[in-house]
Scaffold this motif. Structure first.
Motif, PDB file in Angstrom:
ATOM      1  N   PHE A 290      31.420   0.052 -68.276  1.00 61.45           N
ATOM      2  CA  PHE A 290      30.144   0.429 -67.672  1.00 61.45           C
ATOM      3  C   PHE A 290      29.066  -0.527 -68.144  1.00 61.45           C
ATOM      4  O   PHE A 290      28.930  -0.777 -69.340  1.00 61.45           O
ATOM      5  CB  PHE A 290      29.802   1.868 -68.077  1.00 61.45           C
ATOM      6  N   LEU A 291      28.332  -1.079 -67.209  1.00 60.61           N
ATOM      7  CA  LEU A 291      27.232  -2.003 -67.500  1.00 60.61           C
ATOM      8  C   LEU A 291      27.675  -3.150 -68.408  1.00 60.61           C
ATOM      9  O   LEU A 291      26.990  -3.533 -69.342  1.00 60.61           O
ATOM     10  CB  LEU A 291      26.039  -1.257 -68.110  1.00 60.61           C
ATOM     11  N   GLY A 292      28.860  -3.665 -68.159  1.00 61.29           N
ATOM     12  CA  GLY A 292      29.331  -4.833 -68.884  1.00 61.29           C
ATOM     13  C   GLY A 292      29.975  -4.568 -70.226  1.00 61.29           C
ATOM     14  O   GLY A 292      30.294  -5.499 -70.958  1.00 61.29           O
ATOM     15  N   GLY A 293      30.176  -3.327 -70.577  1.00 60.93           N
ATOM     16  CA  GLY A 293      30.808  -3.015 -71.861  1.00 60.93           C
ATOM     17  C   GLY A 293      31.599  -1.726 -71.760  1.00 60.93           C
ATOM     18  O   GLY A 293      31.630  -1.084 -70.717  1.00 60.93           O
ATOM     19  N   ARG A 294      32.252  -1.360 -72.824  1.00 59.09           N
ATOM     20  CA  ARG A 294      32.971  -0.087 -72.868  1.00 59.09           C
ATOM     21  C   ARG A 294      32.003   0.977 -73.360  1.00 59.09           C
ATOM     22  O   ARG A 294      31.240   0.738 -74.292  1.00 59.09           O
ATOM     23  CB  ARG A 294      34.181  -0.171 -73.788  1.00 59.09           C
ATOM     24  N   ALA A 295      32.043   2.120 -72.723  1.00 55.77           N
ATOM     25  CA  ALA A 295      31.124   3.196 -73.094  1.00 55.77           C
ATOM     26  C   ALA A 295      31.811   4.546 -72.947  1.00 55.77           C
ATOM     27  O   ALA A 295      32.628   4.748 -72.049  1.00 55.77           O
ATOM     28  CB  ALA A 295      29.875   3.152 -72.216  1.00 55.77           C
ATOM     29  N   MET A 296      31.451   5.458 -73.823  1.00 56.30           N
ATOM     30  CA  MET A 296      31.892   6.835 -73.725  1.00 56.30           C
ATOM     31  C   MET A 296      30.859   7.570 -72.875  1.00 56.30           C
ATOM     32  O   MET A 296      29.668   7.563 -73.199  1.00 56.30           O
ATOM     33  CB  MET A 296      31.963   7.474 -75.119  1.00 56.30           C
ATOM     34  N   VAL A 297      31.321   8.149 -71.771  1.00 52.89           N
ATOM     35  CA  VAL A 297      30.418   8.889 -70.897  1.00 52.89           C
ATOM     36  C   VAL A 297      30.947  10.311 -70.726  1.00 52.89           C
ATOM     37  O   VAL A 297      32.127  10.577 -70.929  1.00 52.89           O
ATOM     38  CB  VAL A 297      30.251   8.198 -69.517  1.00 52.89           C
ATOM     39  N   SER A 298      30.075  11.190 -70.325  1.00 60.76           N
ATOM     40  CA  SER A 298      30.456  12.581 -70.142  1.00 60.76           C
ATOM     41  C   SER A 298      31.344  12.745 -68.913  1.00 60.76           C
ATOM     42  O   SER A 298      31.071  12.189 -67.855  1.00 60.76           O
ATOM     43  CB  SER A 298      29.203  13.442 -69.971  1.00 60.76           C
ATOM     44  N   SER A 299      32.383  13.532 -69.068  1.00 61.03           N
ATOM     45  CA  SER A 299      33.238  13.885 -67.933  1.00 61.03           C
ATOM     46  C   SER A 299      32.920  15.306 -67.455  1.00 61.03           C
ATOM     47  O   SER A 299      33.607  15.834 -66.577  1.00 61.03           O
ATOM     48  CB  SER A 299      34.714  13.779 -68.328  1.00 61.03           C
ATOM     49  N   SER A 300      31.864  15.900 -67.988  1.00 61.15           N
ATOM     50  CA  SER A 300      31.513  17.288 -67.652  1.00 61.15           C
ATOM     51  C   SER A 300      31.264  17.521 -66.167  1.00 61.15           C
ATOM     52  O   SER A 300      31.711  18.550 -65.633  1.00 61.15           O
ATOM     53  CB  SER A 300      30.308  17.740 -68.458  1.00 61.15           C
ATOM     54  N   PRO A 301      30.566  16.631 -65.454  1.00 64.93           N
ATOM     55  CA  PRO A 301      30.377  16.892 -64.019  1.00 64.93           C
ATOM     56  C   PRO A 301      31.707  17.008 -63.263  1.00 64.93           C
ATOM     57  O   PRO A 301      31.871  17.882 -62.408  1.00 64.93           O
ATOM     58  CB  PRO A 301      29.571  15.685 -63.533  1.00 64.93           C
ATOM     59  N   VAL A 302      32.643  16.149 -63.592  1.00 68.78           N
ATOM     60  CA  VAL A 302      33.949  16.170 -62.932  1.00 68.78           C
ATOM     61  C   VAL A 302      34.717  17.425 -63.329  1.00 68.78           C
ATOM     62  O   VAL A 302      35.292  18.116 -62.479  1.00 68.78           O
ATOM     63  CB  VAL A 302      34.755  14.901 -63.271  1.00 68.78           C
ATOM     64  N   ARG A 303      34.716  17.760 -64.607  1.00 67.10           N
ATOM     65  CA  ARG A 303      35.415  18.960 -65.074  1.00 67.10           C
ATOM     66  C   ARG A 303      34.839  20.226 -64.413  1.00 67.10           C
ATOM     67  O   ARG A 303      35.584  21.115 -64.014  1.00 67.10           O
ATOM     68  CB  ARG A 303      35.336  19.077 -66.591  1.00 67.10           C
ATOM     69  N   LEU A 304      33.534  20.285 -64.294  1.00 70.52           N
ATOM     70  CA  LEU A 304      32.884  21.433 -63.661  1.00 70.52           C
ATOM     71  C   LEU A 304      33.292  21.539 -62.191  1.00 70.52           C
ATOM     72  O   LEU A 304      33.615  22.624 -61.706  1.00 70.52           O
ATOM     73  CB  LEU A 304      31.363  21.327 -63.805  1.00 70.52           C
ATOM     74  N   ALA A 305      33.270  20.414 -61.492  1.00 66.96           N
ATOM     75  CA  ALA A 305      33.653  20.413 -60.077  1.00 66.96           C
ATOM     76  C   ALA A 305      35.108  20.856 -59.906  1.00 66.96           C
ATOM     77  O   ALA A 305      35.422  21.647 -59.008  1.00 66.96           O
ATOM     78  CB  ALA A 305      33.438  19.030 -59.474  1.00 66.96           C
ATOM     79  N   LEU A 306      35.980  20.366 -60.760  1.00 73.47           N
ATOM     80  CA  LEU A 306      37.389  20.743 -60.670  1.00 73.47           C
ATOM     81  C   LEU A 306      37.610  22.223 -60.992  1.00 73.47           C
ATOM     82  O   LEU A 306      38.418  22.888 -60.360  1.00 73.47           O
ATOM     83  CB  LEU A 306      38.231  19.884 -61.614  1.00 73.47           C
ATOM     84  N   SER A 307      36.880  22.728 -61.962  1.00 74.85           N
ATOM     85  CA  SER A 307      37.067  24.116 -62.391  1.00 74.85           C
ATOM     86  C   SER A 307      36.485  25.131 -61.418  1.00 74.85           C
ATOM     87  O   SER A 307      36.995  26.241 -61.298  1.00 74.85           O
ATOM     88  CB  SER A 307      36.426  24.337 -63.764  1.00 74.85           C
ATOM     89  N   THR A 308      35.406  24.753 -60.733  1.00 72.25           N
ATOM     90  CA  THR A 308      34.701  25.709 -59.880  1.00 72.25           C
ATOM     91  C   THR A 308      34.880  25.469 -58.389  1.00 72.25           C
ATOM     92  O   THR A 308      34.539  26.334 -57.581  1.00 72.25           O
ATOM     93  CB  THR A 308      33.190  25.681 -60.174  1.00 72.25           C
ATOM     94  N   GLY A 309      35.364  24.282 -58.024  1.00 73.50           N
ATOM     95  CA  GLY A 309      35.454  23.941 -56.607  1.00 73.50           C
ATOM     96  C   GLY A 309      34.133  23.447 -56.042  1.00 73.50           C
ATOM     97  O   GLY A 309      34.003  23.241 -54.836  1.00 73.50           O
ATOM     98  N   ALA A 310      33.145  23.268 -56.913  1.00 72.47           N
ATOM     99  CA  ALA A 310      31.827  22.790 -56.465  1.00 72.47           C
ATOM    100  C   ALA A 310      31.929  21.332 -56.015  1.00 72.47           C
ATOM    101  O   ALA A 310      32.767  20.570 -56.490  1.00 72.47           O
ATOM    102  CB  ALA A 310      30.812  22.895 -57.609  1.00 72.47           C
ATOM    103  N   ALA A 311      31.064  20.965 -55.092  1.00 67.42           N
ATOM    104  CA  ALA A 311      31.006  19.573 -54.647  1.00 67.42           C
ATOM    105  C   ALA A 311      30.410  18.709 -55.749  1.00 67.42           C
ATOM    106  O   ALA A 311      29.541  19.152 -56.501  1.00 67.42           O
ATOM    107  CB  ALA A 311      30.156  19.474 -53.380  1.00 67.42           C
ATOM    108  N   LEU A 312      30.880  17.488 -55.837  1.00 63.81           N
ATOM    109  CA  LEU A 312      30.360  16.517 -56.805  1.00 63.81           C
ATOM    110  C   LEU A 312      29.475  15.560 -56.012  1.00 63.81           C
ATOM    111  O   LEU A 312      29.964  14.645 -55.353  1.00 63.81           O
ATOM    112  CB  LEU A 312      31.510  15.803 -57.488  1.00 63.81           C
ATOM    113  N   VAL A 313      28.163  15.804 -56.051  1.00 66.68           N
ATOM    114  CA  VAL A 313      27.210  15.089 -55.198  1.00 66.68           C
ATOM    115  C   VAL A 313      26.327  14.189 -56.060  1.00 66.68           C
ATOM    116  O   VAL A 313      25.463  14.679 -56.792  1.00 66.68           O
ATOM    117  CB  VAL A 313      26.324  16.082 -54.403  1.00 66.68           C
TER     118      VAL A 313
END
Length: 102
Positions: free
Chosen positions: A6-29
């Motif tokens: 990410f942005l030219g380097g390795r970075a730890m980013v949150s996967s919470s939006p994806v996990r929430l969408a998968l767990s609830t069926g919510a759209a990832l917008v």
């Protein structure tokens, strides 16, 4: 979280939006707000990400987080003055010598 390029380097980013969408069926917008002159703002809302099916949940979380962050990276490149905090976080991770798996 997930380690991604990410942005030219390795970075730890949150996967919470994806996990929430998968767990609830919510759209990832993906949605972004950018400051304009004065007290004006622009809100940009993108099409929902399609959550692909994968029997390996962790691989699905990783790939979808990468896809989401590529969109964020596009906006960061288009509006760098509004994403300076991301550079700070990534550079701090690099300076502290954080590595994948630690």
């Amino acid at each position: 979280g997930c380690w991604i390029t990410f942005l030219g380097g390795r970075a730890m980013v949150s996967s919470s939006p994806v996990r929430l969408a998968l767990s609830t069926g919510a759209a990832l917008v993906p949605a972004f707000i950018s400051r304009l002159q004065g007290y004006r703002h622009r809100i940009e809302i993108r099409a929902p990400l399609e959550l692909k099916h994968d029997t390996n949940r962790q691989r699905l979380i990783q790939s979808t987080t990468e896809e989401l962050m590529k969109i964020v990276e596009q906006y960061a490149a288009a509006y760098p003055e509004q994403f300076s905090w991301m550079w700070f976080v990534i550079r701090r991770q690099q300076a502290e010598g954080l590595a994948e798996g630690e």
